[in-house]
Design an enzyme around this catalytic site. Structure first.
Site, PDB file in Angstrom:
ATOM      1  N   CYS A  67      73.063  46.156 120.841  1.00  0.00           N
ATOM      2  CA  CYS A  67      72.330  45.049 121.461  1.00  0.00           C
ATOM      3  C   CYS A  67      72.817  44.820 122.894  1.00  0.00           C
ATOM      4  O   CYS A  67      72.664  45.683 123.743  1.00  0.00           O
ATOM      5  CB  CYS A  67      72.424  43.796 120.590  1.00  0.00           C
ATOM      6  SG  CYS A  67      71.215  42.513 121.027  1.00  0.00           S
ATOM      7  N   GLU A  85      73.974  46.234 111.561  1.00  0.00           N
ATOM      8  CA  GLU A  85      74.667  45.415 110.560  1.00  0.00           C
ATOM      9  C   GLU A  85      73.730  44.442 109.851  1.00  0.00           C
ATOM     10  O   GLU A  85      74.086  43.856 108.824  1.00  0.00           O
ATOM     11  CB  GLU A  85      75.821  44.659 111.213  1.00  0.00           C
ATOM     12  CG  GLU A  85      75.459  43.437 112.030  1.00  0.00           C
ATOM     13  CD  GLU A  85      74.932  43.724 113.432  1.00  0.00           C
ATOM     14  OE1 GLU A  85      74.735  42.766 114.201  1.00  0.00           O
ATOM     15  OE2 GLU A  85      74.728  44.926 113.760  1.00  0.00           O
ATOM     16  N   HIS A 125      70.137  45.688 115.496  1.00  0.00           N
ATOM     17  CA  HIS A 125      71.396  45.342 114.851  1.00  0.00           C
ATOM     18  C   HIS A 125      71.532  46.134 113.549  1.00  0.00           C
ATOM     19  O   HIS A 125      70.944  45.753 112.531  1.00  0.00           O
ATOM     20  CB  HIS A 125      71.450  43.841 114.548  1.00  0.00           C
ATOM     21  CG  HIS A 125      71.608  42.996 115.757  1.00  0.00           C
ATOM     22  ND1 HIS A 125      72.834  42.686 116.297  1.00  0.00           N
ATOM     23  CD2 HIS A 125      70.681  42.407 116.558  1.00  0.00           C
ATOM     24  CE1 HIS A 125      72.673  41.935 117.371  1.00  0.00           C
ATOM     25  NE2 HIS A 125      71.378  41.756 117.557  1.00  0.00           N
TER      26      HIS A 125
END
Length: 212
Positions: free
Chosen positions: A94, A194, A192
């Site tokens: 990001c 995650e 992202h």
């Protein structure tokens, strides 16, 4: 997909003694990255220490926030000089990816100059930030091994990198733009991993398998 099959697919790849380092410079989402690495069977060290970062086998450079403020935090620890010199695989996530570019319109910010790219704001006619799931396509590099074309990932951003020679994945939001980028040992993803479910974990696993 069964739990056993997923566990086998996400089997922890081997790493050397240097382990995994997550650059800690006060930006958001650092803990969520650490937890994602733990789900893959590893521990990651959060640090702003230059020597620890240089010694790592893999470096993750995360970020959520405003570009000029984040760059000031990097400069306060001297990391803006360290990161471009790293020789092991580095993954920017990001804002981390955006800061590795030459320039970002947000805050009129000069970046680290790793990627020969400019970060620009989405057209005012679009709803920004782009928040939620979108797909990635035109996938290139080992980072996307086992990932399907048009796989969905999670994004939150108002600025983007236009497609360029170093683009290894794209996304469309009013315009086709760079959602992943690579140059030498440096990788960046706008999304992202995650927060991107099984696909995100697989992409992180692929990064950890890349040989330095």
């Amino acid at each position: 997909m069964s739990d056993n099959k997923l566990k086998n697919e996400l089997e922890a790849p081997p790493l050397g003694a240097g382990g995994i380092t997550i650059i800690d410079y006060g930006a958001g989402n650092i803990q969520s990255i650490k937890f994602a690495v733990q789900r893959l069977g590893f521990e990651a060290v959060l640090t702003s220490d230059a020597e620890e970062i240089r010694a790592a086998d893999k470096v993750i450079f995360p970020g959520v926030g405003e570009a000029s403020s984040a760059m000031k935090m990097l400069k306060s620890t001297g990391l803006e000089k360290v990161i471009p010199t790293l020789k092991q695989p580095v993954l920017g996530i990001c804002l981390g990816m955006q800061l590795m570019c030459d320039y970002c319109e947000e805050g009129d910010t000069t970046g680290l100059g790793i990627f020969d790219a400019q970060v620009v704001k989405f057209n005012n006619k679009l709803k920004v930030p782009q928040i939620g799931w979108n797909h990635i396509f035109d996938l290139k590099s080992e980072l996307f091994e086992g990932i399907n074309e048009k796989e969905y990932v999670y994004l939150v951003h108002s600025f983007y990198i236009p497609e360029c020679e170093e683009t290894i994945a794209s996304t469309e939001y009013g315009v086709e733009y760079t959602s992943a980028i690579k140059k030498n040992n440096f990788y960046g993803v706008q999304f992202h991993p995650e927060k991107s479910s099984n696909a995100g974990e697989k992409i992180l696993q692929n990064f950890l398998k890349i040989e330095g």
